[in-house]
Write a protein that holds these residues in place. Structure first.
Motif, PDB file in Angstrom:
ATOM      1  N   PHE A   1       0.825  -1.201   0.000  1.00  0.00           N
ATOM      2  CA  PHE A   1       0.000   0.000   0.000  1.00  0.00           C
ATOM      3  C   PHE A   1       0.864   1.258   0.000  1.00  0.00           C
ATOM      4  O   PHE A   1       0.667   2.166  -0.815  1.00  0.00           O
ATOM      5  CB  PHE A   1      -0.929  -0.022   1.222  1.00  0.00           C
ATOM      6  CG  PHE A   1      -1.888   1.124   1.284  1.00  0.00           C
ATOM      7  CD1 PHE A   1      -3.135   1.033   0.703  1.00  0.00           C
ATOM      8  CD2 PHE A   1      -1.543   2.295   1.952  1.00  0.00           C
ATOM      9  CE1 PHE A   1      -4.032   2.087   0.763  1.00  0.00           C
ATOM     10  CE2 PHE A   1      -2.425   3.357   2.020  1.00  0.00           C
ATOM     11  CZ  PHE A   1      -3.674   3.256   1.429  1.00  0.00           C
ATOM     12  N   SER A   2       1.828   1.323   0.901  1.00  0.00           N
ATOM     13  CA  SER A   2       2.654   2.532   1.020  1.00  0.00           C
ATOM     14  C   SER A   2       3.474   2.778  -0.244  1.00  0.00           C
ATOM     15  O   SER A   2       3.678   3.925  -0.643  1.00  0.00           O
ATOM     16  CB  SER A   2       3.564   2.455   2.241  1.00  0.00           C
ATOM     17  OG  SER A   2       4.440   1.357   2.123  1.00  0.00           O
ATOM     18  N   ALA A   3       3.930   1.717  -0.892  1.00  0.00           N
ATOM     19  CA  ALA A   3       4.715   1.877  -2.119  1.00  0.00           C
ATOM     20  C   ALA A   3       3.847   2.405  -3.261  1.00  0.00           C
ATOM     21  O   ALA A   3       4.303   3.227  -4.068  1.00  0.00           O
ATOM     22  CB  ALA A   3       5.354   0.552  -2.519  1.00  0.00           C
ATOM     23  N   ILE A   4       2.590   1.966  -3.316  1.00  0.00           N
ATOM     24  CA  ILE A   4       1.683   2.514  -4.329  1.00  0.00           C
ATOM     25  C   ILE A   4       1.486   3.997  -4.074  1.00  0.00           C
ATOM     26  O   ILE A   4       1.552   4.817  -4.987  1.00  0.00           O
ATOM     27  CB  ILE A   4       0.327   1.780  -4.336  1.00  0.00           C
ATOM     28  CG1 ILE A   4       0.513   0.295  -4.631  1.00  0.00           C
ATOM     29  CG2 ILE A   4      -0.615   2.409  -5.359  1.00  0.00           C
ATOM     30  CD1 ILE A   4      -0.737  -0.542  -4.392  1.00  0.00           C
TER      31      ILE A   4
ATOM     32  N   GLU B   1       1.481 -11.654   9.632  1.00  0.00           N
ATOM     33  CA  GLU B   1       2.654 -11.181  10.363  1.00  0.00           C
ATOM     34  C   GLU B   1       2.216 -10.051  11.284  1.00  0.00           C
ATOM     35  O   GLU B   1       1.127  -9.534  11.170  1.00  0.00           O
ATOM     36  CB  GLU B   1       3.710 -10.637   9.376  1.00  0.00           C
ATOM     37  CG  GLU B   1       4.186 -11.644   8.355  1.00  0.00           C
ATOM     38  CD  GLU B   1       5.062 -11.024   7.279  1.00  0.00           C
ATOM     39  OE1 GLU B   1       5.247  -9.787   7.281  1.00  0.00           O
ATOM     40  OE2 GLU B   1       5.559 -11.781   6.439  1.00  0.00           O
ATOM     41  N   VAL B   2       3.087  -9.670  12.171  1.00  0.00           N
ATOM     42  CA  VAL B   2       2.816  -8.525  13.043  1.00  0.00           C
ATOM     43  C   VAL B   2       3.910  -7.498  12.800  1.00  0.00           C
ATOM     44  O   VAL B   2       5.082  -7.791  13.043  1.00  0.00           O
ATOM     45  CB  VAL B   2       2.783  -8.938  14.532  1.00  0.00           C
ATOM     46  CG1 VAL B   2       2.557  -7.721  15.420  1.00  0.00           C
ATOM     47  CG2 VAL B   2       1.709  -9.985  14.762  1.00  0.00           C
ATOM     48  N   PRO B   3       3.586  -6.322  12.293  1.00  0.00           N
ATOM     49  CA  PRO B   3       2.271  -5.923  11.776  1.00  0.00           C
ATOM     50  C   PRO B   3       1.964  -6.645  10.468  1.00  0.00           C
ATOM     51  O   PRO B   3       2.879  -7.115   9.785  1.00  0.00           O
ATOM     52  CB  PRO B   3       2.419  -4.423  11.554  1.00  0.00           C
ATOM     53  CG  PRO B   3       3.869  -4.219  11.292  1.00  0.00           C
ATOM     54  CD  PRO B   3       4.592  -5.266  12.092  1.00  0.00           C
ATOM     55  N   PRO B   4       0.685  -6.738  10.104  1.00  0.00           N
ATOM     56  CA  PRO B   4       0.313  -7.451   8.889  1.00  0.00           C
ATOM     57  C   PRO B   4       0.924  -6.793   7.649  1.00  0.00           C
ATOM     58  O   PRO B   4       0.999  -5.576   7.559  1.00  0.00           O
ATOM     59  CB  PRO B   4      -1.212  -7.350   8.834  1.00  0.00           C
ATOM     60  CG  PRO B   4      -1.639  -6.814  10.143  1.00  0.00           C
ATOM     61  CD  PRO B   4      -0.464  -6.210  10.813  1.00  0.00           C
ATOM     62  N   ARG B   5       1.384  -7.620   6.746  1.00  0.00           N
ATOM     63  CA  ARG B   5       1.910  -7.135   5.475  1.00  0.00           C
ATOM     64  C   ARG B   5       0.848  -7.421   4.414  1.00  0.00           C
ATOM     65  O   ARG B   5       0.341  -8.536   4.326  1.00  0.00           O
ATOM     66  CB  ARG B   5       3.212  -7.855   5.140  1.00  0.00           C
ATOM     67  CG  ARG B   5       3.811  -7.440   3.806  1.00  0.00           C
ATOM     68  CD  ARG B   5       5.208  -8.003   3.616  1.00  0.00           C
ATOM     69  NE  ARG B   5       5.332  -9.409   3.916  1.00  0.00           N
ATOM     70  CZ  ARG B   5       5.623 -10.355   3.025  1.00  0.00           C
ATOM     71  NH1 ARG B   5       5.831 -10.040   1.770  1.00  0.00           N
ATOM     72  NH2 ARG B   5       5.727 -11.617   3.401  1.00  0.00           N
ATOM     73  N   VAL B   6       0.517  -6.400   3.639  1.00  0.00           N
ATOM     74  CA  VAL B   6      -0.498  -6.537   2.591  1.00  0.00           C
ATOM     75  C   VAL B   6       0.140  -6.136   1.269  1.00  0.00           C
ATOM     76  O   VAL B   6       0.762  -5.077   1.167  1.00  0.00           O
ATOM     77  CB  VAL B   6      -1.734  -5.652   2.881  1.00  0.00           C
ATOM     78  CG1 VAL B   6      -2.786  -5.815   1.797  1.00  0.00           C
ATOM     79  CG2 VAL B   6      -2.310  -5.964   4.256  1.00  0.00           C
TER      80      VAL B   6
END
Length: 116
Positions: free
Chosen positions: A36-39, A71-76
């Motif tokens: 998300f952050s890369a987009i 994972e913690v935090p979740p990777r999406v």
């Protein structure tokens, strides 16, 4: 092509009439898989809210696949589906048409607005 609401193409084309869908799809095609952050970084003027809405819409239409890793935090991660990839040649054609005709369109707009 029917001009009424029952037109089968109207609903589909409305999805791509927004400001962000095609840009998001192009970035996903270019990079294959993005978080998300890369987009968001690849499209600097999109807000996080609009990016989330756009991704949800593209996912609902079956054009984008979302994968959540436990994972913690979740990777999406997001990527285009096969159907999403099938739109890329059409998007390329639109981009090429826009490049070829941009100058004429701008001249026409200026003439219409009385600037030329």
């Amino acid at each position: 092509m029917n001009p009424d609401d029952a037109c089968p193409i109207r609903d589909i084309l409305n999805r791509f009439g927004d400001k962000w869908s095609i840009l998001v799809m192009v970035q996903l095609h270019r990079h294959r898989v993005l978080r998300f952050s890369a987009i968001g970084k690849s499209i600097p003027d999109i807000s996080q809210r609009m990016l989330a809405v756009t991704l949800r819409t593209l996912e609902a239409d079956g054009l984008v696949k979302r994968k959540v890793y436990p994972e913690v935090p979740p990777r999406v991660e997001y990527q285009l589906t096969t159907m999403g990839e099938s739109l890329i040649p059409l998007i390329r054609n639109m981009v090429e048409w826009a490049r070829e005709n941009r100058g004429e369109i701008i001249r026409s707009r200026n003439a219409y607005e009385g600037r030329e």
